[in-house]
Design an enzyme around this catalytic site. Sequence first.
Site, mmCIF file in Angstrom:
data_model
loop_
_atom_site.group_PDB
_atom_site.id
_atom_site.type_symbol
_atom_site.label_atom_id
_atom_site.label_comp_id
_atom_site.label_asym_id
_atom_site.label_seq_id
_atom_site.Cartn_x
_atom_site.Cartn_y
_atom_site.Cartn_z
ATOM 1 C CB THR A 139 -41.167 -48.526 1.181
ATOM 2 O OG1 THR A 139 -42.031 -47.750 0.365
ATOM 3 C CG2 THR A 139 -41.491 -49.996 1.026
ATOM 4 C CB ALA A 179 -35.497 -53.857 8.045
ATOM 5 C CB SER A 180 -33.779 -50.267 10.459
ATOM 6 O OG SER A 180 -34.650 -51.172 11.067
ATOM 7 N NE ARG A 181 -35.457 -45.289 4.721
ATOM 8 C CZ ARG A 181 -36.611 -45.826 4.325
ATOM 9 N NH1 ARG A 181 -36.864 -47.112 4.498
ATOM 10 N NH2 ARG A 181 -37.506 -45.093 3.742
ATOM 11 C CG LEU A 182 -29.450 -50.431 9.401
ATOM 12 C CD1 LEU A 182 -29.254 -51.387 10.584
ATOM 13 C CD2 LEU A 182 -28.379 -49.337 9.442
#
Length: 217
Positions: free
Chosen positions: A10, A190-193
């Site tokens: 996700t 978002a983007s695993r950050l």
Amino acid sequence: MKSDLSSIRTNYTKSSLDVSDTGDDPIVFFQKWFQEAVLSEVLEVNAMTLATATKDGKPNARTVLLKGITDGAFVFFTNYESKKGKELDENPKACLVFFWPELERQVRIEGGVTKIPRRESEEYFHSRPIESQVGAHSSPQSSEIPDRSYLEERFRKLRTEFKDAEIDVPPYWGGYAVKPERIEFWQGRASRLHDRIVFEIKENSGAAVWRKFRVAP
Ligand SMILES: Cc1cc2nc3c(=O)[nH]c(=O)nc-3n(C[C@H](O)[C@H](O)[C@H](O)COP(=O)(O)O)c2cc1C
């Protein structure tokens, strides 16, 4: 199967979290997030994973329900002779984890564990439905039993025995309080950050104060 699993992910975009959003008291901030989770109709919002370990460091985890926050400690109820009860006897430290997917949030709490005062366990026990009270008497939690009918028989017998009398709290049943030493608030991004803000107890001239900081996702 393997490829299906490996492609499940996700992208979290619902919210953000900065050190400046969290205030000075992590318990107050936890309560704010908890209220938001309630308002968002998170399923089993007070369910938390309770991790314990034996004195040799063998870990274990299971779900329990948060039943209150008293003097800054997180309270749950259980059987003191269960597996978790034995582990907490020999190693009174625990970690609690809440995951609220609807809000893309996780809270992680580490701390020392103590049994709550008997009177408070009694008060809560008597506020539970009669069936739950009889259930606590019927179930030797975490012990091997021969079959389901063993449990149902014990329940039926005790339900008849107790009738309408007030049911005593089993001596092996009660609450534990986890007093946080470290609390981490995680907000998916978002983007695993992802955002991760940690509060840690620090001694300052003899007084315990919270230090807060950001850690990498
Ligand atoms: C949603 C949910 C809530 C639970 N709440 C409790 C609870 O508050 N107290 C409890 O003793 N067990 C609770 N359980 C059962 C525990 O997960 C576990 O099976 C039981 O306590 C025995 O754990 P142990 O053998 O590690 O001691 C709950 C399970 C689920 C799935």
